[in-house]
Design a protein around this motif. Structure first.
Motif, PDB file in Angstrom:
ATOM      1  N   VAL A  56       0.717  -1.211   0.032  1.00 27.50           N
ATOM      2  CA  VAL A  56      -0.036   0.079   0.015  1.00 27.50           C
ATOM      3  C   VAL A  56       0.885   1.307  -0.031  1.00 27.50           C
ATOM      4  N   ARG A  57       1.995   1.263   0.556  1.00 26.14           N
ATOM      5  CA  ARG A  57       2.697   2.292   0.682  1.00 26.14           C
ATOM      6  C   ARG A  57       3.367   2.536  -0.672  1.00 26.14           C
ATOM      7  N   ALA A  58       3.607   1.575  -1.552  1.00 22.30           N
ATOM      8  CA  ALA A  58       4.343   1.691  -2.867  1.00 22.30           C
ATOM      9  C   ALA A  58       3.043   2.562  -3.603  1.00 22.30           C
ATOM     10  N   TYR A  59       1.787   1.895  -3.699  1.00 18.84           N
ATOM     11  CA  TYR A  59       0.751   2.438  -4.448  1.00 18.84           C
ATOM     12  C   TYR A  59       0.737   3.909  -4.032  1.00 18.84           C
ATOM     13  N   GLU A  60       0.874   4.216  -2.937  1.00 11.12           N
ATOM     14  CA  GLU A  60       0.730   5.655  -2.443  1.00 11.12           C
ATOM     15  C   GLU A  60       1.945   6.338  -2.796  1.00 11.12           C
ATOM     16  N   TYR A  61       2.924   5.952  -2.698  1.00  7.74           N
ATOM     17  CA  TYR A  61       4.506   6.619  -3.190  1.00  7.74           C
ATOM     18  C   TYR A  61       4.341   7.153  -4.686  1.00  7.74           C
ATOM     19  N   ALA A  62       3.873   5.958  -5.615  1.00  3.75           N
ATOM     20  CA  ALA A  62       3.675   6.243  -6.815  1.00  3.75           C
ATOM     21  C   ALA A  62       2.553   7.439  -7.283  1.00  3.75           C
ATOM     22  N   ARG A  63       1.526   7.597  -6.589  1.00  3.78           N
ATOM     23  CA  ARG A  63       0.445   8.240  -6.639  1.00  3.78           C
ATOM     24  C   ARG A  63       0.993  10.020  -6.414  1.00  3.78           C
ATOM     25  N   ARG A  64       1.674   9.753  -5.307  1.00  5.47           N
ATOM     26  CA  ARG A  64       2.238  11.286  -4.829  1.00  5.47           C
ATOM     27  C   ARG A  64       3.445  11.814  -5.621  1.00  5.47           C
ATOM     28  N   HIS A  65       4.222  11.112  -6.127  1.00  2.84           N
ATOM     29  CA  HIS A  65       5.868  11.284  -6.656  1.00  2.84           C
ATOM     30  C   HIS A  65       5.863  11.242  -8.228  1.00  2.84           C
ATOM     31  N   TRP A  66       5.003  10.165  -8.778  1.00  3.96           N
ATOM     32  CA  TRP A  66       5.392   9.971 -10.077  1.00  3.96           C
ATOM     33  C   TRP A  66       4.119  10.224 -11.193  1.00  3.96           C
ATOM     34  N   PRO A  67       4.104  11.533 -11.386  1.00  2.00           N
ATOM     35  CA  PRO A  67       2.967  11.873 -12.506  1.00  2.00           C
ATOM     36  C   PRO A  67       3.146  11.162 -13.824  1.00  2.00           C
ATOM     37  N   TRP A  68       4.073  10.839 -13.978  1.00  2.00           N
ATOM     38  CA  TRP A  68       4.574  10.114 -15.302  1.00  2.00           C
ATOM     39  C   TRP A  68       4.052   8.711 -15.352  1.00  2.00           C
ATOM     40  N   CYS A  69       3.601   8.171 -14.243  1.00  2.00           N
ATOM     41  CA  CYS A  69       3.242   6.633 -14.122  1.00  2.00           C
ATOM     42  C   CYS A  69       1.846   6.594 -14.116  1.00  2.00           C
ATOM     43  N   PRO A  70       0.912   6.275 -14.856  1.00  5.04           N
ATOM     44  CA  PRO A  70      -0.545   5.986 -14.733  1.00  5.04           C
ATOM     45  C   PRO A  70      -0.944   4.993 -14.053  1.00  5.04           C
ATOM     46  N   VAL A  71      -0.133   3.792 -13.857  1.00  2.00           N
ATOM     47  CA  VAL A  71      -0.476   2.414 -13.115  1.00  2.00           C
ATOM     48  C   VAL A  71       0.547   1.806 -12.609  1.00  2.00           C
ATOM     49  N   VAL A  72       0.384   1.256 -11.481  1.00  2.00           N
ATOM     50  CA  VAL A  72       1.230   0.389 -10.757  1.00  2.00           C
ATOM     51  C   VAL A  72       0.727  -1.030 -10.555  1.00  2.00           C
ATOM     52  N   ALA A  73       0.796  -2.243 -11.458  1.00  2.00           N
ATOM     53  CA  ALA A  73       0.143  -3.271 -11.420  1.00  2.00           C
ATOM     54  C   ALA A  73       1.136  -4.314 -10.733  1.00  2.00           C
ATOM     55  N   MET A  74       0.466  -4.719  -9.471  1.00  2.00           N
ATOM     56  CA  MET A  74       1.315  -5.814  -8.687  1.00  2.00           C
ATOM     57  C   MET A  74       1.250  -7.002  -9.371  1.00  2.00           C
ATOM     58  N   TRP A  75       2.183  -7.717  -9.268  1.00  2.00           N
ATOM     59  CA  TRP A  75       2.123  -9.272  -9.489  1.00  2.00           C
ATOM     60  C   TRP A  75       2.013 -10.124  -8.233  1.00  2.00           C
TER      61      TRP A  75
END
Length: 380
Positions: free
Chosen positions: A316-335
């Motif tokens: 959940v911290r990874a999802y939140e980190y991407a949302r806050r810091h990576w405007p160039w990343c539209p999706v984080v898909a976990m395996w």
């Protein structure tokens, strides 16, 4: 699954049918082709959409080899229920074109229809090689030069059929690993040639569909078996890949490290993708990075295995980190959400659901997070 983690203009009638079905609000019955005993009957609920506080949340599903339509449907229901808006699914070339020019779309039609019925955006990964397009007894990942244009033709046929129903195409997988080249050394020049063949073929039939280059596996190795991911990325840009992609599909696995750990060329962690981003920018490329595989493992048999509660927290911290810091990343898909059969202990350590669909702590944590029940420290 990532090799490094193991060692990864006119709308056709079919399009109109799918669009109409989206708005059916009553329960319906879908007849699915089955055996000589007749079709299976699948009862569907009304079309729905994920509810989430974070639109980048995604998951890699594994219904490519799932034969039971009810299990496919339940898979996508569980994705929506977790609050994920994206799924990544694999569509192997041998499954869809078993003979040259003869396509079998039934299973892919079903998967894409059921995913979209749950309001999910589908990223379709293209890969593998049918027996008729590779040397006798060569591995299914053996893509020789003679198969590049048949592969491009196949991907274009897929894109033409599903252009209004999928969010992006991913071309190939982890091309810096020998296992993804049919047990041949990684070849940046061959990967550029592949993208150069596929990209214009897709754009001719689906100009608005994003075409993503399959990103390198996270690895520090330089050998017959693997090429350092940062070196591979620099080499494909040096060889002219930039005009033949709309973005990248990257796999920054966590390897037991917390998601906020700073990137370092000598370490493998979640934020290693920032080093990939920096290389892109050196070549003037500001296009997006779709994270189509990542995650942490809870198997005690894995060198980087974590307790289930720690894995859930990191996720959940990874999802939140991407949302806050990576405007160039539209999706984080976990395996990966779930496997269609019992896997090894290490592979099972990545699953969000058990084989019988029982949620693991990581699933429940993500579900609570997407509902706003888990708040992440803003200082992280």
């Amino acid at each position: 699954m990532t090799g490094s983690a193991r060692y990864s203009h006119f709308k056709r009638p079919a399009d109109r049918r799918f669009s109409a079905l989206r708005w059916i609000t009553a329960f319906i019955v879908l007849a699915v082709p089955s055996s000589a005993r007749g079709p299976l009957v699948l009862t569907l609920g009304p079309p729905r959409a994920p509810e989430t506080v974070n639109p980048v949340v995604g998951i890699h599903t594994r219904v490519t080899d799932e034969v039971d339509p009810a299990r496919i449907y339940r898979t996508f229901e569980m994705v929506r229920g977790m609050g994920a808006a994206w799924v990544v699914e694999f569509f192997p070339w041998p499954y869809l074109e078993p003979e040259p020019g003869r396509y079998n779309w039934r299973h892919s039609d079903l998967r894409i229809f059921l995913a979209r019925r749950e309001g999910l955006k589908v990223i379709a990964r293209m890969g593998m090689v049918p027996g008729w397009a590779r040397p006798w007894r060569a591995p299914a990942t053996y893509l020789g030069a003679e198969a590049v244009f048949p592969f491009a033709r196949f991907v274009a046929a897929f894109a033409a059929r599903y252009r209004s129903q999928i969010a992006a195409l991913v071309i190939w997988n982890e091309p810096n690993l020998y296992i993804e080249w049919g047990d041949r050394p990684p070849d940046p020049a061959a990967f550029v040639a592949l993208m150069k063949a596929v990209y214009p073929a897709v754009k001719q039939v689906a100009p608005d569909l994003p075409v993503l280059a399959g990103g390198p596996a996270p690895t520090l190795e330089d050998s017959f078996h693997a090429m350092n991911d940062l070196r591979f990325l620099r080499e494909v840009y040096d060889r002219g890949i930039a005009p033949y992609l709309d973005g990248w599909a990257m796999h920054p696995y966590g390897f037991g490290n917390p998601p906020e750990e700073p990137p370092d060329p000598r370490r493998l962690n979640f934020r290693r993708v920032e080093l990939m981003r920096a290389i892109m920018r050196l070549y003037g490329d500001e296009r997006p990075i779709y994270i189509t595989e990542t995650g942490w493992n809870e198997s005690p048999d894995y060198d980087h295995g974590l307790p289930p509660e720690v894995r859930a927290d990191y996720t959940v911290r990874a999802y939140e980190y991407a949302r806050r810091h990576w405007p160039w990343c539209p999706v984080v898909a976990m395996w990966a959400l779930r496997y269609p059969w019992r896997e090894t202990s290490v592979l099972e350590g990545y699953a969000f659901l058990d084989l019988d669909f029982r949620p693991r702590p990581v699933y429940e944590a993500v579900r609570r997070y997407t509902r706003g029940e888990i708040l992440i420290d803003a200082e992280r």
